[in-house]
Design a protein around this motif. Structure first.
Motif, short mmCIF file in Angstrom:
data_model
loop_
_atom_site.label_atom_id
_atom_site.label_comp_id
_atom_site.label_asym_id
_atom_site.label_seq_id
_atom_site.Cartn_x
_atom_site.Cartn_y
_atom_site.Cartn_z
N GLY A 119 0.80 -1.22 0.00
CA GLY A 119 0.00 0.00 0.00
C GLY A 119 0.84 1.27 0.00
O GLY A 119 0.30 2.37 -0.02
N ARG A 120 2.19 1.15 0.00
CA ARG A 120 3.03 2.35 -0.04
C ARG A 120 2.98 3.00 -1.41
O ARG A 120 3.09 4.20 -1.55
N ALA A 121 2.81 2.19 -2.47
CA ALA A 121 2.71 2.74 -3.82
C ALA A 121 1.27 2.68 -4.28
O ALA A 121 0.54 1.73 -3.97
N LYS A 122 0.85 3.71 -4.99
CA LYS A 122 -0.52 3.78 -5.48
C LYS A 122 -0.57 3.40 -6.95
O LYS A 122 0.46 3.23 -7.61
N TYR A 123 -1.78 3.33 -7.46
CA TYR A 123 -2.01 3.23 -8.90
C TYR A 123 -3.21 4.11 -9.19
O TYR A 123 -3.91 4.53 -8.27
N SER A 124 -3.47 4.36 -10.46
CA SER A 124 -4.54 5.28 -10.81
C SER A 124 -5.88 4.77 -10.26
O SER A 124 -6.27 3.62 -10.49
N SER A 125 -6.58 5.66 -9.57
CA SER A 125 -7.82 5.28 -8.89
C SER A 125 -8.93 4.84 -9.85
O SER A 125 -9.87 4.19 -9.44
N ILE A 126 -8.79 5.24 -11.10
CA ILE A 126 -9.83 4.90 -12.07
C ILE A 126 -10.06 3.39 -12.12
O ILE A 126 -11.17 2.92 -12.39
N PHE A 127 -9.00 2.62 -11.86
CA PHE A 127 -9.14 1.16 -12.00
C PHE A 127 -9.78 0.52 -10.77
O PHE A 127 -9.92 -0.69 -10.71
N ASN A 128 -10.18 1.36 -9.82
CA ASN A 128 -10.95 0.85 -8.69
C ASN A 128 -12.45 0.90 -8.97
O ASN A 128 -13.25 0.60 -8.09
N TYR A 129 -12.80 1.27 -10.22
CA TYR A 129 -14.21 1.18 -10.62
C TYR A 129 -14.40 -0.09 -11.44
O TYR A 129 -13.50 -0.53 -12.15
N PRO A 130 -15.60 -0.70 -11.33
CA PRO A 130 -15.81 -2.00 -12.00
C PRO A 130 -16.19 -1.86 -13.48
O PRO A 130 -16.83 -0.88 -13.87
N ALA A 131 -15.77 -2.83 -14.29
CA ALA A 131 -16.19 -2.91 -15.70
C ALA A 131 -17.36 -3.89 -15.76
O ALA A 131 -17.17 -5.10 -15.77
N LEU A 132 -18.58 -3.34 -15.80
CA LEU A 132 -19.77 -4.17 -15.58
C LEU A 132 -20.42 -4.71 -16.85
O LEU A 132 -21.07 -5.75 -16.81
N THR A 133 -20.31 -3.95 -17.95
CA THR A 133 -20.92 -4.41 -19.19
C THR A 133 -19.90 -4.26 -20.31
O THR A 133 -18.86 -3.61 -20.15
N TRP A 134 -20.23 -4.81 -21.49
CA TRP A 134 -19.34 -4.68 -22.64
C TRP A 134 -19.11 -3.21 -23.00
O TRP A 134 -18.02 -2.82 -23.44
N PHE A 182 -13.46 11.17 -4.74
CA PHE A 182 -12.07 10.97 -5.18
C PHE A 182 -11.18 10.56 -3.99
O PHE A 182 -10.46 9.57 -4.04
N ASN A 183 -11.28 11.34 -2.91
CA ASN A 183 -10.42 11.07 -1.75
C ASN A 183 -10.73 9.71 -1.12
O ASN A 183 -9.84 9.01 -0.67
N ARG A 184 -12.03 9.39 -1.10
CA ARG A 184 -12.44 8.08 -0.57
C ARG A 184 -11.79 6.95 -1.35
O ARG A 184 -11.25 6.01 -0.80
N VAL A 185 -11.85 7.05 -2.69
CA VAL A 185 -11.33 5.97 -3.53
C VAL A 185 -9.80 5.90 -3.42
O VAL A 185 -9.23 4.82 -3.33
N VAL A 186 -9.14 7.09 -3.38
CA VAL A 186 -7.69 7.09 -3.23
C VAL A 186 -7.29 6.44 -1.90
O VAL A 186 -6.33 5.68 -1.83
N ARG A 187 -8.08 6.74 -0.86
CA ARG A 187 -7.78 6.17 0.46
C ARG A 187 -7.98 4.66 0.51
O ARG A 187 -7.54 4.01 1.46
N GLY A 188 -8.65 4.09 -0.45
CA GLY A 188 -8.83 2.63 -0.45
C GLY A 188 -10.28 2.20 -0.36
O GLY A 188 -10.59 1.02 -0.29
N ASP A 189 -11.18 3.18 -0.39
CA ASP A 189 -12.58 2.87 -0.15
C ASP A 189 -13.42 2.98 -1.42
O ASP A 189 -14.56 3.42 -1.39
N GLY A 190 -12.84 2.57 -2.55
CA GLY A 190 -13.61 2.54 -3.81
C GLY A 190 -14.25 1.18 -3.98
O GLY A 190 -14.02 0.27 -3.19
N PRO A 191 -15.05 1.03 -5.06
CA PRO A 191 -15.77 -0.23 -5.25
C PRO A 191 -14.86 -1.45 -5.41
O PRO A 191 -15.25 -2.55 -5.04
N CYS A 192 -13.66 -1.28 -5.98
CA CYS A 192 -12.84 -2.46 -6.28
C CYS A 192 -11.43 -2.43 -5.69
O CYS A 192 -10.60 -3.27 -6.05
N ASN A 193 -11.13 -1.48 -4.80
CA ASN A 193 -9.74 -1.40 -4.31
C ASN A 193 -9.24 -2.73 -3.76
O ASN A 193 -8.16 -3.20 -4.11
N ARG A 194 -10.05 -3.32 -2.87
CA ARG A 194 -9.60 -4.56 -2.23
C ARG A 194 -9.45 -5.68 -3.25
O ARG A 194 -8.48 -6.44 -3.24
N GLN A 195 -10.43 -5.76 -4.13
CA GLN A 195 -10.43 -6.81 -5.16
C GLN A 195 -9.19 -6.72 -6.07
O GLN A 195 -8.53 -7.71 -6.34
#
Lengths: 246, 315
Positions: free
Chosen positions: B106-121, B270-283
């Motif tokens: 968790g010391r290094a981050k990645y772009s938060s956009i990828f903590n959102y799910p890809a739900l449909t085609w 934004f801050n929530r997702v960066v902190r680790g609380d987005g839909p897919c961070n844990r996954q």
């Protein structure tokens, strides 16, 4: 008609194995290998498209109808191509057996009386040479790596071994095609394949499995249970939204 | 004496930067410059790799053979981008293992956009169109970044990203001009990916922690808000062509500034997702760890094999 079904069988082989390899995207043990597995998958999916395209010209359906709108009993790939392989050793045990076969088969198919098939074979042969180089390197590294990798690779060979005999069967529908030079005789390739595989397996400090079991049925549509799940995943969108363009 | 020496080196370093001379791995550089680059480049590499997950999940479900082949190539490209970027960071002395370890801890981050799910085609279309567009807007200036290996990696990455963007837009166009169900799928994807895409440029200039020093070092050349505006100005007319509606009621063309005005971004989200609380961070992180651990025995075998056969390969 029988050339058409033979071409579709080869296309199904390539599609199903390409799909299995594509499942590894993002899941390989390290990044360079991830790219390599995707490359092989792309080669196979590209081969499938060329072969389905040829089938369509021979009076068959289009590639997406073949891939997405047939149920398992209508697929005629051999069973070894459809086996699941979420374990890296299993993936490469299967891959090695197929790659060595492909190199021999497509080399011979380059001499097909069917010009399109001969052309597709020339491309596939070149790719198969690279595939063998890669999968045999993995056989060696896993076989002669650690005790764990040796045991895993030996087990993987044992698990897939019984599916290799089907590679050397000529479906009854193909007999006349073999006789008139459209297709190579699969049975003839067995001796060279066995020799090459034995040599590689022994070099990898592994043992050629005893080979006292075999399962077959793919060319007549009698598959493993695994194919249905593969198709359920692959086909769900075109089945849910029929008749649209993607 | 040593301090004076460092001062002289630091001054020369900044003069080279100001004169647009590229810094190369063996050149002297301030520790903070090195650290900033390792942080940014490794974060960029991790983003490429984690970004393989949402799209990779659709390779086996792509609705045509053509789409399957294109998507697999695209996700493979992203792996390739990760590889160039890890290599660029390695020239600064960071090992790939240490970077992966920093990601896992968790010391290094990645772009938060990828903590959102890809739900449909359609999400595959929206990711290519919006997320890759945003990445291009961010990365084009990086081709002129002061650090040579990063700048050169960006040249190739930007070329490939532009293909990715076009394939995403083509998917969206096909859906938006297809059946009613397909159009609804496309609109739904736009609704979910629009705001997270705007957040990809990072906090507003006033709140950006790393911006001013990076500007002086010419690692960064435009502010977050400038880049965000550029993206919006490009994307809105593209949405119009698709006949889709951008989910922002305050969106309007401003004749005076010749830019689109847009509504307030939800920085709490934004801050929530960066902190680790987005839909897919844990996954996302759990999957990366799972794959890494599952491959450990293979990597160990490679090392053992190389050690055994070193003598032969030396011959």
């Amino acid at each position: 008609m029988s050339l058409l079904s033979a071409v579709v069988g080869l296309a199904d082989d390539a599609l199903v194995l390409g799909h299995r390899l594509s499942e590894w995207c993002g899941k390989a043990p390290f990044l360079e290998e991830d790219l390599a597995m995707a490359n092989t998958a792309l080669d196979l999916l590209g081969r499938a498209r060329l072969l389905y395209g040829h089938a369509e010209k021979l009076g068959g359906s289009n590639e997406d109808e073949y891939a997405f709108l047939r149920d398992a009993p209508d697929f005629t790939n051999l069973l070894i191509y459809e086996l699941p392989a979420s374990d890296f050793a299993t993936a490469y045990a299967r891959q090695l057996l197929i790659d060595v076969f492909d190199e021999l088969y497509f080399d011979a198919l380059q001499g097909s009386q069917d010009d399109t098939l001969a052309g597709i074979a020339a491309k596939s042969y070149k790719e198969a040479v690279y595939h063998v180089r890669h999968s045999s390197a993995w056989l060696l590294r896993l076989g002669d790596g650690t005790d764990e990798s040796h045991a895993r690779m030996q087990q993987a060979l044992e698990d897939v071994w019984g599916y290799h005999l089907e590679l050397f069967e000529n479906p009854s529908a193909d007999v006349s095609l073999v006789a008139n030079g459209a297709l190579p005789d699969r049975a003839v390739l067995k001796a060279a394949w066995s020799e090459r595989v034995r040599e590689l397996v022994e070099r990898a400090t592994l043992t050629v499995p005893a080979g006292n079991w075999s399962v077959a049925g793919g060319r007549t549509g009698v598959h493993t249970e695994h194919l249905g799940f593969l198709l359920a995943e692959m086909q769900h969108l075109p089945r849910t939204y029929p008749g649209v363009n993607w | 004496m040593a301090e004076i020496q460092v001062d002289v080196q630091a001054r020369r370093f900044q003069e080279r930067i100001d004169a647009e001379v590229r810094i190369e791995p063996k050149d002297w550089m301030p520790d903070a410059y090195r650290k900033t680059l390792i942080r940014q480049i490794s974060q960029h590499a991790h983003s490429e790799i984690i970004g393989m997950q949402p799209e990779g999940g659709w390779i086996t479900r792509a609705p045509s053979l053509r789409r399957k082949l294109i998507l697999l190539s695209k996700v493979q490209d992203e792996g390739g981008h990760g590889l160039y970027l890890y290599s660029a960071a390695e020239t600064l002395g960071a090992s790939r293992a240490s970077m992966i370890d920093a990601l896992h801890s968790g010391r290094a981050k990645y772009s938060s956009i990828f903590n959102y799910p890809a739900l449909t085609w359609a999400d595959i279309g929206a990711i290519g169109w919006l997320v890759d567009s945003a990445a291009i807007v961010n990365q084009v200036p990086l081709q002129r970044c002061s650090f040579g290996p990063y700048a050169r990696a960006m040249v190739r990455i930007c070329k490939e990203e532009s293909f990715h963007q076009r394939q995403g837009y083509e998917i969206m166009y096909t859906l938006a001009t297809g059946s009613a169900d397909q159009k609804a799928m496309a609109q739904d994807a736009l609704n979910r990916w629009w705001w997270p895409s705007l957040m990809m440029f990072g906090p507003s200039d006033a709140d950006s922690a790393h911006s001013s020093q990076s500007m002086a070092w010419k690692i960064k050349r435009f502010s977050n808000d400038e880049l965000r505006q550029k993206f919006i100005d490009q994307a809105v007319p593209q949405a119009d062509i698709l006949g889709l509606e951008v989910p922002d009621t305050e969106l309007a063309w401003d004749e005076q500034t010749q830019h689109y005005r847009y509504g307030a971004i939800d920085w709490d989200e934004f801050n929530r997702v960066v902190r680790g609380d987005g839909p897919c961070n844990r996954q996302r992180l759990a999957e990366h760890k799972r794959v890494h651990e599952a491959g450990a025995w293979v990597r160990e075998a490679v090392v053992a094999y190389d050690r055994k056969h070193q003598d032969q390969s030396d011959v």
